[in-house]
Design a protein around this motif. Structure first.
Motif, short mmCIF file in Angstrom:
data_model
loop_
_atom_site.label_atom_id
_atom_site.label_comp_id
_atom_site.label_asym_id
_atom_site.label_seq_id
_atom_site.Cartn_x
_atom_site.Cartn_y
_atom_site.Cartn_z
N PHE A 127 0.84 -1.20 0.00
CA PHE A 127 0.00 0.00 0.00
C PHE A 127 0.87 1.25 0.00
N ILE A 128 0.26 2.35 -0.44
CA ILE A 128 0.93 3.64 -0.47
C ILE A 128 0.17 4.60 0.43
N GLN A 152 -1.90 13.25 -6.28
CA GLN A 152 -0.71 12.41 -6.42
C GLN A 152 -1.03 10.96 -6.07
N LEU A 153 -1.75 10.79 -4.98
CA LEU A 153 -2.12 9.44 -4.56
C LEU A 153 -2.97 8.77 -5.63
N TYR A 154 -3.90 9.53 -6.19
CA TYR A 154 -4.79 9.00 -7.23
C TYR A 154 -4.00 8.60 -8.48
N ARG A 155 -3.09 9.48 -8.93
CA ARG A 155 -2.30 9.19 -10.13
C ARG A 155 -1.38 8.00 -9.90
N TYR A 156 -0.74 7.99 -8.73
CA TYR A 156 0.23 6.94 -8.46
C TYR A 156 -0.46 5.58 -8.38
N PHE A 157 -1.64 5.56 -7.83
CA PHE A 157 -2.39 4.30 -7.69
C PHE A 157 -2.58 3.64 -9.05
#
Length: 354
Positions: free
Chosen positions: A78-79, A96-101
């Motif tokens: 998980f991130i 950022q969290l959305y893109r990285y996911f």
């Protein structure tokens, strides 16, 4: 130390951190977020397990970073994206969290400000982070059910298949609860027809549905009262609940008389509060101007104040920061409508108690 004690300890640590209103993101990480990951069983000093400022190329963006990536046996599971302690997650930006996911193989993402932890997955579409979290955990207000869900994210217990199965169940439970809550407050025609078919033999015309609607709403209220009354009986003991004794109120003056309605309100609040703490922690202290309901008989921990005498009745609710809000009520039974508010402040006092 068991898991519950560890969470309680971290809750106390959070309370100390919140004493500094200017706590920035990096300080929040060190004060609360890294200890949270440590509590889950991860070695925060091992860069192969807890990877700070984890970097990847995301689409046209180069060197995109996420605050932490957490790995088990060499595989990122998980991130996590961190926000300052004073940041409201409801208004936080986490692009950022959305893109990285979307460009990794992880299926769990966490957004946190150190106090709240929002868990996201990809139930709606594979490899695309859902817009809403499937689980929220607050270090300031948690119960045993929350602990059971959180424990699934510990290093020892983590199983991505089980977590995703749980996520799906929690999502649909939340949606069902949202629908039922809406129907309790204002049942729509389709719902009234659904219920009406079970007891009404005639044709459910629009006029009949409109006639039945108040009955359906009252049925919801009656069910809620019965559930709270059952908890009251458990909290006080069947014999005590039946005889309806009045517990002693400390420091009462002879000319102060606690009314029957105030006692009824007290018992309702005690029953609700017993979901998150020992019922004995909910106490009554009467005064001339109002009747106070306190946590631990401590006037610095007010739950609410009752103003139930006279034609205009009201209740002043407090949160754990002592903020006040007055609501007007018809009587003690209206307190059932504020169950979540009562439960929340009692839970916060209970978790902050030494």
């Amino acid at each position: 130390m068991n898991f519950k004690d560890a969470v309680a300890g971290l809750s106390g640590r959070l309370a100390k951190a919140k004493a500094r209103p200017d706590l920035a993101e990096e300080a929040t990480k060190n004060a609360v977020i890294l200890p949270f990951l440590g509590m889950l069983g991860f070695d925060v000093f091992d860069p192969q397990e807890v990877m700070p400022e984890f970097t990847a190329d995301v689409g046209m963006k180069r060197g995109e970073k996420v605050d932490y990536a957490v790995a088990i046996d060499g595989k990122i599971q998980f991130i996590l994206e961190a926000k300052p302690l004073n940041c409201s997650l409801s208004s936080a930006q986490y692009s950022q969290l959305y893109r990285y996911f979307g460009v990794t193989e992880v299926h769990i993402a966490i957004l946190t400000n150190g106090a709240e932890y929002w868990f996201f997955t990809d139930i709606d579409a594979p490899n695309k982070m859902d817009e809403k979290p499937f689980f929220k955990f607050s270090l300031e207000a948690w119960d045993d059910n929350d602990l059971r869900e959180l424990e699934k994210f510990t290093k020892a217990a983590f199983d991505i298949d089980q977590v995703q199965e749980t996520a799906s169940a929690l999502k649909y439970t939340r949606l069902a609860a949202s629908y039922i809550t809406a129907q309790m407050q204002d049942p729509d025609d389709d719902f009234v027809r659904l219920v009406g078919r079970s007891f009404y033999d005639g044709n459910l015309t629009a006029k009949v549905v409109e006639t039945l609607k108040p009955n359906v709403k009252r049925a919801f209220d009656d069910i809620l009262r019965q559930r709270v009354r059952q908890r009251l009986e458990v909290a006080l003991g069947d014999d005590e609940a039946e005889s309806d004794p009045q517990p002693a109120t400390p420091s009462r003056k002879d000319d102060i008389q606690t009314t029957e309605e105030e006692w009824r309100a007290f018992y309702i609040i005690r029953a609700i509060g017993s979901e998150v703490t020992d019922a004995a922690n909910i106490t009554l202290r009467d005064a001339k101007a109002y009747c106070a309901i306190l946590f631990g008989d401590n006037n610095r921990k007010p739950i609410c104040r009752l103003f139930l005498e006279g034609a205009t009745k009201s209740v002043v609710f407090f949160d754990a920061e002592k903020n006040e809000e007055r609501v007007y009520v018809d009587g003690a039974d209206d307190l059932y409508k504020y169950k979540e508010r009562i439960r929340d402040v009692v839970g916060k006092y209970a978790n902050a108690a030494p």
